[in-house]
Design an enzyme around this catalytic site. Structure first.
Site, PDB file in Angstrom:
ATOM      1  N   ASP A 164       0.883  -1.203  -0.067  1.00 14.77           N
ATOM      2  CA  ASP A 164      -0.063  -0.049  -0.051  1.00 14.77           C
ATOM      3  C   ASP A 164       0.799   1.230   0.021  1.00 14.77           C
ATOM      4  O   ASP A 164       1.431   1.565  -1.046  1.00 14.77           O
ATOM      5  CB  ASP A 164      -1.030  -0.053   1.092  1.00 14.77           C
ATOM      6  CG  ASP A 164      -1.622   0.950   1.368  1.00 14.77           C
ATOM      7  OD1 ASP A 164      -2.244   1.504   0.475  1.00 14.77           O
ATOM      8  OD2 ASP A 164      -2.261   1.413   2.396  1.00 14.77           O
TER       9      ASP A 164
ATOM     10  N   LYS B 283      -0.789  -1.253  -4.773  1.00 11.96           N
ATOM     11  CA  LYS B 283      -1.671  -0.152  -4.915  1.00 11.96           C
ATOM     12  C   LYS B 283      -0.612   1.122  -5.481  1.00 11.96           C
ATOM     13  O   LYS B 283      -0.187   1.763  -4.643  1.00 11.96           O
ATOM     14  CB  LYS B 283      -2.517   0.351  -3.690  1.00 11.96           C
ATOM     15  CG  LYS B 283      -3.281  -0.697  -2.938  1.00 11.96           C
ATOM     16  CD  LYS B 283      -4.016  -0.121  -1.892  1.00 11.96           C
ATOM     17  CE  LYS B 283      -4.613  -1.077  -1.185  1.00 11.96           C
ATOM     18  NZ  LYS B 283      -5.128  -0.809   0.497  1.00 11.96           N
TER      19      LYS B 283
ATOM     20  N   PHE C 278      -9.608  -0.238  -0.030  1.00 13.13           N
ATOM     21  CA  PHE C 278      -9.481  -1.296   1.061  1.00 13.13           C
ATOM     22  C   PHE C 278      -9.945  -2.679   0.605  1.00 13.13           C
ATOM     23  O   PHE C 278     -10.885  -2.692  -0.013  1.00 13.13           O
ATOM     24  CB  PHE C 278      -9.917  -1.012   2.446  1.00 13.13           C
ATOM     25  CG  PHE C 278      -9.228  -1.809   3.523  1.00 13.13           C
ATOM     26  CD1 PHE C 278      -8.215  -1.490   4.053  1.00 13.13           C
ATOM     27  CD2 PHE C 278     -10.148  -2.801   3.917  1.00 13.13           C
ATOM     28  CE1 PHE C 278      -7.464  -2.563   4.999  1.00 13.13           C
ATOM     29  CE2 PHE C 278      -9.659  -3.795   4.959  1.00 13.13           C
ATOM     30  CZ  PHE C 278      -8.224  -3.550   5.511  1.00 13.13           C
TER      31      PHE C 278
HETATM   32  P1  IMP Z   1       1.973  -0.548   3.847  1.00 15.79           P
HETATM   33  O1  IMP Z   1       3.078  -0.806   4.580  1.00 15.79           O
HETATM   34  O2  IMP Z   1       1.356   0.749   3.766  1.00 15.79           O
HETATM   35  O3  IMP Z   1       2.268  -0.825   2.231  1.00 15.79           O
HETATM   36  O4  IMP Z   1       0.895  -1.765   4.008  1.00 15.79           O
HETATM   37  C1  IMP Z   1       1.118  -3.232   4.100  1.00 15.79           C
HETATM   38  C2  IMP Z   1       0.398  -3.881   5.041  1.00 15.79           C
HETATM   39  O5  IMP Z   1      -0.969  -3.290   5.251  1.00 15.79           O
HETATM   40  C3  IMP Z   1      -0.048  -5.291   4.185  1.00 15.79           C
HETATM   41  O6  IMP Z   1       1.035  -6.301   4.730  1.00 15.79           O
HETATM   42  C4  IMP Z   1      -1.379  -5.458   5.019  1.00 15.79           C
HETATM   43  O7  IMP Z   1      -1.238  -6.154   6.046  1.00 15.79           O
HETATM   44  C5  IMP Z   1      -1.887  -4.046   5.192  1.00 15.79           C
HETATM   45  N1  IMP Z   1      -2.788  -3.675   4.112  1.00 15.79           N
HETATM   46  C6  IMP Z   1      -2.654  -2.712   3.453  1.00 15.79           C
HETATM   47  N2  IMP Z   1      -3.678  -2.414   2.335  1.00 15.79           N
HETATM   48  C7  IMP Z   1      -4.582  -3.371   2.912  1.00 15.79           C
HETATM   49  C8  IMP Z   1      -6.008  -3.731   2.391  1.00 15.79           C
HETATM   50  O8  IMP Z   1      -6.528  -3.227   1.326  1.00 15.79           O
HETATM   51  N3  IMP Z   1      -6.304  -4.873   2.856  1.00 15.79           N
HETATM   52  C9  IMP Z   1      -6.147  -5.586   3.679  1.00 15.79           C
HETATM   53  N4  IMP Z   1      -4.836  -5.461   4.433  1.00 15.79           N
HETATM   54  C10 IMP Z   1      -3.880  -4.062   3.959  1.00 15.79           C
END
Ligand code: IMP
Length: 214
Positions: free
Chosen positions: A104, A132, A154
């Site tokens: 994300d 994303k 999400f």
């Molecule tokens: P980031 O560190 O912002 O890239 O988020 C990554 C982590 O957040 C992933 O390993 C997921 O556990 C959680 N995450 C991010 N987006 C989603 C989503 O749309 N659904 C479920 N979990 C998410």
């Protein structure tokens, strides 16, 4: 359609699209790692289904291990990464491939990839089932191998949870309908109750069937 915590989720990626994407990623890894013996590191909890499917198609000699991290509360990133189950293996000199469910903002993978490099891994690459692009804040966390790019909505199902729930059951992935509707280039952005339309993800072959809005 599923309702959970004030959101309506609609089926957005079918089981066959998931499997096709997994096979495509596995093939790319198989080709790129010929002659090497990578160590896969699966990031729990979210990546357990993807890792299980992916490994069935990996034809290389390899090992797999697991870590558990948490950075999300509900549908929001906390901006902090908690390591709940740390890495057990020595990664020194190893070709590491992280298996993640979704990238994300990239903060989780940015931190973890740097940690693995500091521990002396020979190489560190990332496969994430979902990605994303519009949310990415850490360019180095862009997954080299990803299944599908999606809008910044999400998503749950196929191992991805919301507050540890709703990860099971839905083999297809479900996107929050209201977010999906305003981030894709659909020709019919205003969808009435019960009306069906398909909108095309501008990034990749990923179609949403929007059936409802809150
Ligand atoms: P980031 O560190 O912002 O890239 O988020 C990554 C982590 O957040 C992933 O390993 C997921 O556990 C959680 N995450 C991010 N987006 C989603 C989503 O749309 N659904 C479920 N979990 C998410």
């Amino acid at each position: 359609m599923v309702r959970y915590e004030g959101m309506e989720f609609v089926e957005s990626i079918s089981a066959s699209e998931i499997q096709e994407a997994v096979r495509r990623v596995a093939q790319a890894i198989n080709e790129d790692y010929v002659g090497r013996e990578p160590l896969f590191v699966c990031v729990l909890n979210g990546a357990f289904m993807y890792a299980s499917d992916l490994m069935k198609h990996i034809k290389l000699p390899c090992e797999i291990t697991f870590v558990r991290m948490k950075s999300y509360e509900g549908t929001e990133t906390t901006g902090k990464v908690n390591m709940l189950i740390p890495l057990q293996e020595d990664v020194k000199g190893r070709d590491v491939i992280i298996i993640e469910d979704i990238v994300d903002t990239g903060i989780t993978m940015h931190a973890f990839m740097n940690e693995l490099r500091d521990l002396g891994a020979n190489s560190v690459e990332l496969t994430s089932f979902l990605y994303k692009p519009e949310s990415l804040r850490y360019e180095d966390a862009k997954p080299k191998y990803y299944g599908l790019a999606i809008p910044p909505a999400f998503i749950i199902g196929y191992g991805l949870d919301i507050n540890e729930k709703e990860a099971n059951g839905y083999t297809p992935l479900m996107l929050a309908a209201m977010l999906c509707g305003c981030t894709t280039n659909t020709t019919n952005t205003k969808v009435g109750r019960g009306e069906q339309t398909s909108c095309h993800n501008p990034y990749q072959q990923c179609y949403y069937l929007i059936t409802d809005f809150i």
